[in-house]
Design an enzyme around this catalytic site. Structure first.
Site, PDB file in Angstrom:
ATOM      1  N   GLU A  30       0.797  -1.226   0.000  1.00 32.62           N
ATOM      2  CA  GLU A  30       0.000   0.000   0.000  1.00 32.62           C
ATOM      3  C   GLU A  30       0.834   1.281   0.000  1.00 32.62           C
ATOM      4  O   GLU A  30       0.520   2.232  -0.718  1.00 32.62           O
ATOM      5  CB  GLU A  30      -0.994   0.008   1.169  1.00 32.62           C
ATOM      6  CG  GLU A  30      -2.058   1.070   0.902  1.00 32.62           C
ATOM      7  CD  GLU A  30      -3.021   1.323   2.048  1.00 32.62           C
ATOM      8  OE1 GLU A  30      -2.762   0.901   3.189  1.00 32.62           O
ATOM      9  OE2 GLU A  30      -4.035   1.988   1.778  1.00 32.62           O
ATOM     10  N   HIS A  59      -0.823  13.406  -7.907  1.00 28.84           N
ATOM     11  CA  HIS A  59      -1.684  14.447  -7.325  1.00 28.84           C
ATOM     12  C   HIS A  59      -0.911  15.723  -7.005  1.00 28.84           C
ATOM     13  O   HIS A  59      -1.483  16.810  -7.015  1.00 28.84           O
ATOM     14  CB  HIS A  59      -2.419  13.893  -6.103  1.00 28.84           C
ATOM     15  CG  HIS A  59      -3.485  12.914  -6.482  1.00 28.84           C
ATOM     16  ND1 HIS A  59      -4.803  13.032  -6.094  1.00 28.84           N
ATOM     17  CD2 HIS A  59      -3.438  11.797  -7.256  1.00 28.84           C
ATOM     18  CE1 HIS A  59      -5.508  12.024  -6.604  1.00 28.84           C
ATOM     19  NE2 HIS A  59      -4.704  11.266  -7.289  1.00 28.84           N
ATOM     20  N   ASP A  60       0.394  15.602  -6.723  1.00 32.71           N
ATOM     21  CA  ASP A  60       1.177  16.830  -6.533  1.00 32.71           C
ATOM     22  C   ASP A  60       1.354  17.542  -7.883  1.00 32.71           C
ATOM     23  O   ASP A  60       1.188  18.759  -7.968  1.00 32.71           O
ATOM     24  CB  ASP A  60       2.542  16.514  -5.902  1.00 32.71           C
ATOM     25  CG  ASP A  60       3.231  17.776  -5.376  1.00 32.71           C
ATOM     26  OD1 ASP A  60       2.522  18.700  -4.928  1.00 32.71           O
ATOM     27  OD2 ASP A  60       4.465  17.844  -5.418  1.00 32.71           O
ATOM     28  N   GLU A  71       0.474   4.100  -2.766  1.00 30.67           N
ATOM     29  CA  GLU A  71       0.026   5.462  -2.431  1.00 30.67           C
ATOM     30  C   GLU A  71       1.105   6.493  -2.756  1.00 30.67           C
ATOM     31  O   GLU A  71       0.797   7.622  -3.122  1.00 30.67           O
ATOM     32  CB  GLU A  71      -0.352   5.562  -0.946  1.00 30.67           C
ATOM     33  CG  GLU A  71      -1.640   4.832  -0.570  1.00 30.67           C
ATOM     34  CD  GLU A  71      -2.932   5.507  -1.045  1.00 30.67           C
ATOM     35  OE1 GLU A  71      -2.884   6.497  -1.803  1.00 30.67           O
ATOM     36  OE2 GLU A  71      -4.013   5.027  -0.651  1.00 30.67           O
ATOM     37  N   GLY A  91       2.347  22.796  -9.973  1.00 28.45           N
ATOM     38  CA  GLY A  91       2.835  21.507 -10.482  1.00 28.45           C
ATOM     39  C   GLY A  91       3.510  20.691  -9.394  1.00 28.45           C
ATOM     40  O   GLY A  91       3.071  20.702  -8.234  1.00 28.45           O
ATOM     41  N   ASP A 121       2.571  -4.998 -14.347  1.00 27.32           N
ATOM     42  CA  ASP A 121       2.395  -5.801 -15.563  1.00 27.32           C
ATOM     43  C   ASP A 121       1.205  -5.285 -16.348  1.00 27.32           C
ATOM     44  O   ASP A 121       0.560  -4.308 -15.954  1.00 27.32           O
ATOM     45  CB  ASP A 121       2.222  -7.281 -15.193  1.00 27.32           C
ATOM     46  CG  ASP A 121       0.999  -7.521 -14.308  1.00 27.32           C
ATOM     47  OD1 ASP A 121       0.137  -6.616 -14.175  1.00 27.32           O
ATOM     48  OD2 ASP A 121       0.904  -8.618 -13.725  1.00 27.32           O
ATOM     49  N   THR A 170      -3.181  -8.543 -10.152  1.00 24.45           N
ATOM     50  CA  THR A 170      -1.780  -8.646  -9.720  1.00 24.45           C
ATOM     51  C   THR A 170      -1.247  -7.285  -9.247  1.00 24.45           C
ATOM     52  O   THR A 170      -0.352  -6.711  -9.874  1.00 24.45           O
ATOM     53  CB  THR A 170      -0.903  -9.147 -10.897  1.00 24.45           C
ATOM     54  OG1 THR A 170      -1.116  -8.261 -12.017  1.00 24.45           O
ATOM     55  CG2 THR A 170      -1.231 -10.563 -11.300  1.00 24.45           C
ATOM     56  N   HIS A 218      -1.979   2.139 -12.584  1.00 20.04           N
ATOM     57  CA  HIS A 218      -3.129   1.431 -12.009  1.00 20.04           C
ATOM     58  C   HIS A 218      -2.949  -0.087 -12.049  1.00 20.04           C
ATOM     59  O   HIS A 218      -3.819  -0.827 -11.599  1.00 20.04           O
ATOM     60  CB  HIS A 218      -4.429   1.869 -12.702  1.00 20.04           C
ATOM     61  CG  HIS A 218      -4.934   3.197 -12.208  1.00 20.04           C
ATOM     62  ND1 HIS A 218      -6.138   3.746 -12.601  1.00 20.04           N
ATOM     63  CD2 HIS A 218      -4.401   4.084 -11.334  1.00 20.04           C
ATOM     64  CE1 HIS A 218      -6.310   4.919 -11.995  1.00 20.04           C
ATOM     65  NE2 HIS A 218      -5.267   5.151 -11.231  1.00 20.04           N
TER      66      HIS A 218
HETATM   67  C1  HEM Z   1      -7.178   9.531 -15.437  1.00 18.54           C
HETATM   68  C2  HEM Z   1      -6.836  10.015 -14.322  1.00 18.54           C
HETATM   69  C3  HEM Z   1      -6.911   9.271 -13.020  1.00 18.54           C
HETATM   70  C4  HEM Z   1      -7.999   9.044 -12.222  1.00 18.54           C
HETATM   71  C5  HEM Z   1      -9.424   9.504 -12.449  1.00 18.54           C
HETATM   72  C6  HEM Z   1      -7.536   8.273 -11.092  1.00 18.54           C
HETATM   73  C7  HEM Z   1      -8.328   7.867 -10.045  1.00 18.54           C
HETATM   74  C8  HEM Z   1      -7.926   7.056  -8.997  1.00 18.54           C
HETATM   75  C9  HEM Z   1      -8.769   6.618  -7.911  1.00 18.54           C
HETATM   76  C10 HEM Z   1     -10.219   6.999  -7.724  1.00 18.54           C
HETATM   77  C11 HEM Z   1      -8.033   5.810  -7.122  1.00 18.54           C
HETATM   78  C12 HEM Z   1      -8.491   5.097  -5.855  1.00 18.54           C
HETATM   79  C13 HEM Z   1      -8.174   5.913  -4.622  1.00 18.54           C
HETATM   80  C14 HEM Z   1      -8.779   5.270  -3.383  1.00 18.54           C
HETATM   81  O1  HEM Z   1      -9.992   5.122  -3.327  1.00 18.54           O
HETATM   82  O2  HEM Z   1      -8.014   4.900  -2.473  1.00 18.54           O
HETATM   83  C15 HEM Z   1      -6.720   5.735  -7.692  1.00 18.54           C
HETATM   84  C16 HEM Z   1      -5.676   5.014  -7.182  1.00 18.54           C
HETATM   85  C17 HEM Z   1      -4.400   5.065  -7.665  1.00 18.54           C
HETATM   86  N1  HEM Z   1      -3.931   5.869  -8.686  1.00 18.54           N
HETATM   87 FE1  HEM Z   1      -5.067   6.887  -9.999  1.00 18.54          FE
HETATM   88  N2  HEM Z   1      -6.198   8.026 -11.233  1.00 18.54           N
HETATM   89  C18 HEM Z   1      -5.775   8.628 -12.382  1.00 18.54           C
HETATM   90  C19 HEM Z   1      -4.473   8.668 -12.859  1.00 18.54           C
HETATM   91  C20 HEM Z   1      -3.386   8.211 -12.160  1.00 18.54           C
HETATM   92  C21 HEM Z   1      -2.013   8.483 -12.505  1.00 18.54           C
HETATM   93  C22 HEM Z   1      -1.567   9.325 -13.688  1.00 18.54           C
HETATM   94  C23 HEM Z   1      -1.236   7.861 -11.577  1.00 18.54           C
HETATM   95  C24 HEM Z   1       0.261   7.822 -11.432  1.00 18.54           C
HETATM   96  C25 HEM Z   1       1.118   8.159 -12.322  1.00 18.54           C
HETATM   97  C26 HEM Z   1      -2.133   7.168 -10.670  1.00 18.54           C
HETATM   98  C27 HEM Z   1      -1.740   6.338  -9.655  1.00 18.54           C
HETATM   99  C28 HEM Z   1      -2.596   5.674  -8.806  1.00 18.54           C
HETATM  100  C29 HEM Z   1      -2.170   4.652  -7.877  1.00 18.54           C
HETATM  101  C30 HEM Z   1      -0.772   4.060  -7.766  1.00 18.54           C
HETATM  102  C31 HEM Z   1      -3.310   4.276  -7.148  1.00 18.54           C
HETATM  103  C32 HEM Z   1      -3.406   3.230  -6.043  1.00 18.54           C
HETATM  104  C33 HEM Z   1      -3.279   3.800  -4.664  1.00 18.54           C
HETATM  105  C34 HEM Z   1      -3.379   2.673  -3.640  1.00 18.54           C
HETATM  106  O3  HEM Z   1      -3.397   1.505  -4.007  1.00 18.54           O
HETATM  107  O4  HEM Z   1      -3.425   2.985  -2.454  1.00 18.54           O
HETATM  108  N3  HEM Z   1      -3.420   7.422 -11.045  1.00 18.54           N
HETATM  109  N4  HEM Z   1      -6.669   6.506  -8.844  1.00 18.54           N
END
Ligand code: HEM
Ligand SMILES: *[C@@H]1O[C@H](CO)[C@@H](O)[C@H](O)[C@H]1NC(C)=O
Ligand SMILES: *[C@@H]1O[C@H](CO)[C@@H](O)[C@H](O)[C@H]1NC(C)=O
Ligand SMILES: *[C@@H]1O[C@H](CO)[C@@H](O)[C@H](O)[C@H]1NC(C)=O
Ligand SMILES: *[C@@H]1O[C@H](CO)[C@@H](O)[C@H](O)[C@H]1NC(C)=O
Length: 364
Positions: free
Chosen positions: A59, A70-71, A63, A89, A223, A218, A198
Site C-alpha cells: 500500500e 496528485h502533486d 500510495e 505543479g 504488468d 496482480t 493502475h
Molecule cells: C485519469 C486520471 C486518473 C484518475 C481519475 C484516477 C483515479 C484514482 C482513484 C479513484 C483511485 C483510488 C483511490 C482510493 O480510493 O483509495 C486511484 C488510485 C491510484 N492511482 Fe489513480 N487516477 C488517475 C491517474 C493516475 C495516474 C496518472 C497515476 C500515477 C502516475 C495514478 C496512480 C494511482 C495509484 C498508484 C493508485 C493506487 C493507490 C493505492 O493503491 O493505495 N493514477 N486513482
C-alpha cells in the site's frame, strides 16, 4: 611532428577541462555523479527499510506513486495564462498544505501517505517536491517488472496551495480527462501510459466496503494485466452484500474483489486511447518504456527541468516482470474481451489455468 603531438596533448587537456569529471565522493560511502545526489542514498535506505517495510510493493508504495500524480497534476497553464491561480505543479504543495489539499475530493485518502512521508523529508532536509517524486520512483521500483524511473532533484521547497478542481476524478468522462491533461501538455497516448500505474493499485475510498480492492488481479506486479482486465465485460458489483448500487466513479467489474473505475473503463474503450491501451497487452517492456517516458514529463510539471540535477542512479533496479505477455484470468475467455481498437484486432491471449477466484485485497 614533435610540435604536433604537443599540440594534441594540449588539446586533450583543454577537452578534459571543458568536461570536468563531476563525480562526488559522498560522506555515506557512495560516489555520485553530482554531490546533490549524495543525500538520496540515505533517503533510499531509510524509506526502503521503514516506509516500504523492506522494499515492498504494497500500500505505501502504491500510495506514494499516486501522490506523485496528485502533486504534479494540480497545475494549469491555461488558468495561469488567464491571470488566475493555476497551482505550481510538482512543488510539494500537497505536503506543505496537506490540510487543504488532501481534503480535495480527488485526493481522499492521501492524507495518510503524506503524514507517513513527512518525517523522512524533514529528517533528510530535502524539498517536499523532490521527496514526493523520489518516494514514488522508489516505491514503483519495488514492484515486479517495475520501471527504473528518472529522478531529478532540485525542486524548490517553496510552494503555494493549489486550487481545487484540477485533479481528475473517476466519474469524469474521457473528454474531461483528455482535456485536463492537454492543459499540462500530456497527450491521450501519454495518459494511457501513465495509467500503467493502475496496475499496482487498489482503492479504499470509491467503494469503502471493499477496502484494498485492486484494479487488476496482480497489484504487486507492474504488468499489463490491468490493460486486459479493464477490457473484460463488466458483470458484477464488488461490494459488501448489503450494497445495492454502484458507487460514484465505479462501473461493473469483471471479477469478484476487483474494482473498476469509470475513468479506466472509458479510456480503455475511447477511440482516442483504445489502440494505445491494447498495444501494451502483448509487451510489458513497451508498456514500461511508455510509462517511463510519460513519467519523465509528468514529474517536472511546473519546473524548469534543465535546472534540475539527474540523480536517477540512486533509483534501484527492479526485479523482472513475472510475465512479459498478459493473459486472460482464470474462468474467463477470449469472448469476454470487449475489443475497442478499430485498427488492430485484440491479440489472442493464453487463459490462466484453474477456476475463477476472488481477487485478494491489498492489505493495509
Ligand atoms: C485519469 C486520471 C486518473 C484518475 C481519475 C484516477 C483515479 C484514482 C482513484 C479513484 C483511485 C483510488 C483511490 C482510493 O480510493 O483509495 C486511484 C488510485 C491510484 N492511482 Fe489513480 N487516477 C488517475 C491517474 C493516475 C495516474 C496518472 C497515476 C500515477 C502516475 C495514478 C496512480 C494511482 C495509484 C498508484 C493508485 C493506487 C493507490 C493505492 O493503491 O493505495 N493514477 N486513482
Ligand atoms: C536544510 O536545507 C536548507 C535549504 O537547502 C538549508 O538552508 C539549511 O541550512 C539546511 N539545514 C540543515 C540543518 O542542514
Ligand atoms: C520545506 O518547508 C517546510 C515548511 O513548509 C520546512 O519545514 C522544511 O524544513 C523545508 N525543507 C527544506 C529542505 O527547506
Ligand atoms: C471516435 O468516436 C466518436 C464517437 O464516439 C466519433 O464521433 C469519431 O468520429 C470517432 N473517431 C474516429 C477517428 O474513429
Ligand atoms: C466463455 O465464457 C463465457 C462466460 O464468461 C461462456 O458463456 C462461454 O461459454 C465461454 N466460451 C468458451 C468458448 O469457453
Amino acid at each position: 611532428m614533435f610540435s604536433k603531438s604537443i599540440l594534441s596533448v594540449a588539446a586533450l587537456a583543454v577537452l578534459a577541462t571543458a568536461t570536468p569529471l563531476k563525480r562526488a565522493t559522498c560522506s555515506n560511502g557512495h560516489t555520485a555523479s553530482d554531490e546533490q545526489c549524495c543525500v538520496w542514498f540515505d533517503v533510499l535506505d531509510d524509506i526502503q527499510e521503514n516506509l516500504f517495510e523492506g522494499s515492498e510493493c504494497q500500500e505505501e508504495a502504491h500510495e506514494s506513486l499516486r501522490l506523485t500524480f496528485h502533486d504534479c497534476i494540480a497545475y494549469s497553464p491555461s488558468l495561469i495564462a488567464d491571470g488566475e491561480d493555476g497551482g505550481g505543479g510538482c512543488d510539494g504543495s500537497i505536503m506543505k498544505f496537506s490540510d487543504v489539499e488532501t481534503a480535495f475530493h480527488a485526493s481522499i485518502g492521501l492524507d495518510e501517505i503524506v503524514a507517513k512521508q513527512l518525517p523522512y523529508a524533514l529528517k533528510h532536509n530535502v524539498s517536499f517536491g523532490d521527496f514526493i517524486q523520489f518516494a514514488g520512483a522508489v516505491g514503483v521500483s519495488n514492484c515486479g517488472g517495475g520501471p527504473r524511473l528518472q529522478f531529478l532533484t532540485g525542486r524548490s521547497n517553496d510552494s503555494n496551495v493549489s486550487p481545487d478542481g484540477l485533479i481528475p476524478l473517476p466519474e469524469d468522462t474521457a473528454d474531461t480527462i483528455i482535456a485536463r491533461f492537454a492543459d499540462v501538455g500530456i497527450s491521450a497516448d501519454e495518459i494511457v501510459a501513465l495509467l500503467a500505474s493502475h496496475s499496482v493499485a487498489a482503492q479504499d475510498h470509491v467503494e469503502p466496503t471493499i477496502h484494498g480492492s485492486p484494479f487488476d488481479s496482480t497489484p504487486s506486479d507492474f504488468d499489463a494485466q490491468f490493460f486486459v482486465e479493464t477490457l473484460l465485460k463488466g458483470v458484477l458489483m464488488p461490494a459488501a452484500p448489503d450494497v445495492t448500487t454502484l458507487a460514484t466513479g465505479e462501473v461493473l467489474s469483471p471479477l469478484p474483489g476487483e474494482l473498476r473505475l469509470n475513468s479506466d473503463f472509458e479510456l480503455a474503450r475511447d477511440n482516442r486511447t483504445a489502440c494505445e491501451w491494447q498495444s501494451y497487452v502483448t509487451s510489458q517492456s513497451f508498456m514500461m518504456d511508455r510509462f517511463t517516458a510519460a513519467m519523465k514529463k509528468m514529474t517536472v510539471l511546473g519546473n524548469d527541468a534543465s535546472a534540475l540535477v539527474d540523480c536517477s542512479e540512486v533509483i534501484p533496479t527492479p526485479a523482472a516482470a513475472a510475465s512479459q505477455t498478459a493473459y486472460i484470468p482464470a474462468g474467463k475467455n477470449q469472448s469476454d474481451i470487449e475489443p475497442a481498437c478499430s485498427a488492430t484486432p485484440f491479440p489472442t491471449l493464453s487463459v490462466q489455468a484453474g477456476a475463477e477466484s476472488s481477487i485478494t485485497p491489498v492489505p493495509s
